[in-house]
Design an enzyme around this catalytic site. Sequence first.
Site, mmCIF file in Angstrom:
data_model
loop_
_atom_site.group_PDB
_atom_site.id
_atom_site.type_symbol
_atom_site.label_atom_id
_atom_site.label_comp_id
_atom_site.label_asym_id
_atom_site.label_seq_id
_atom_site.Cartn_x
_atom_site.Cartn_y
_atom_site.Cartn_z
ATOM 1 N N GLY A 7 26.133 -33.874 2.929
ATOM 2 C CA GLY A 7 24.761 -34.372 2.833
ATOM 3 C C GLY A 7 23.742 -33.247 2.827
ATOM 4 C CG ASP A 8 23.292 -30.809 6.234
ATOM 5 O OD1 ASP A 8 22.512 -31.760 6.372
ATOM 6 O OD2 ASP A 8 23.999 -30.367 7.156
ATOM 7 C CB VAL A 62 28.339 -38.045 7.130
ATOM 8 C CG1 VAL A 62 26.871 -38.449 7.258
ATOM 9 C CG2 VAL A 62 29.175 -39.246 6.721
ATOM 10 N NE ARG A 63 24.254 -34.153 9.936
ATOM 11 C CZ ARG A 63 23.426 -35.164 9.715
ATOM 12 N NH1 ARG A 63 23.553 -36.298 10.352
ATOM 13 N NH2 ARG A 63 22.438 -35.026 8.856
ATOM 14 C CG HIS A 113 15.812 -45.614 0.699
ATOM 15 N ND1 HIS A 113 14.879 -44.865 0.010
ATOM 16 C CD2 HIS A 113 16.927 -45.641 -0.063
ATOM 17 C CE1 HIS A 113 15.399 -44.478 -1.141
ATOM 18 N NE2 HIS A 113 16.652 -44.937 -1.205
ATOM 19 C CE1 TYR A 125 24.762 -30.110 10.772
ATOM 20 C CE2 TYR A 125 22.832 -31.292 11.597
ATOM 21 C CZ TYR A 125 23.737 -31.026 10.583
ATOM 22 O OH TYR A 125 23.634 -31.675 9.374
ATOM 23 N N GLY A 170 20.021 -32.899 1.293
ATOM 24 C CA GLY A 170 19.239 -31.969 2.098
ATOM 25 C C GLY A 170 18.421 -31.015 1.255
#
Length: 230
Positions: free
Chosen positions: A145-146, A141-142, A29, A61, A150
């Site tokens: 999350g994607d 996390v990456r 947010h 990345y 994502g």
Amino acid sequence: MTATEVSDATTFSVELKNATARVHEEAEHSTFMDTLLRGDLDAKAGTAALAALHAQYLHVYEALEDAIRAHADSAFLSPLHDARLERTAALRADLDALTTAGVVFEREPSAPTQAYVSELRELGASSSREAAATLAGHHYVRYLGDLSGGQVVSRLVSRAYSIPSESLSFYSFDIDKPKLFKDSYRTALDELPLDDATRAHALEGASNAFAHNTALFRALEPVVAGSSDE
């Protein structure tokens, strides 16, 4: 059941989710993401904002995937990673498509992006178990999350700003059943050979990833400031 027994029964994937809930909320947010995902910008500004975000992500990345390759045989990374998760090539393709379409955006890494990249490069350069465990937190996390939020980002920006699919390949994975993949990923997290020290490092890596992401978003706020349709 005592509090200790409840804690002991908690799987690592659940522990990761709970431990990062606050920093996840802050990142999700941020002013930048809220403005972008609400569709508050005109099509040109919204597309430029997404391009600016992807340009920063490319630096992240590249560093993350270099670090993961350096620890590819680690007991903390080999159960998690899959070549289908890698995003660097997709980000490059998206930015090439956006550039061809005439979108103007900043390519140089911001100070928060540089800090994010620096941590990832340091982890990749280390051969320690602790570094590999910390990277596992970043990986979670990456990529998870994607595969989750994502996908929402992709739908919202595509609809709000008429961004074509060839500029959104970052969010497109060659995975037939994402839910099953995510379930198996969480199972792999739960089965990582973590002791108390490496568990703490993995949790720290996940928290740091969210904190870096929030700082990255804050640095992008000028991109959306004063650009809304209101």
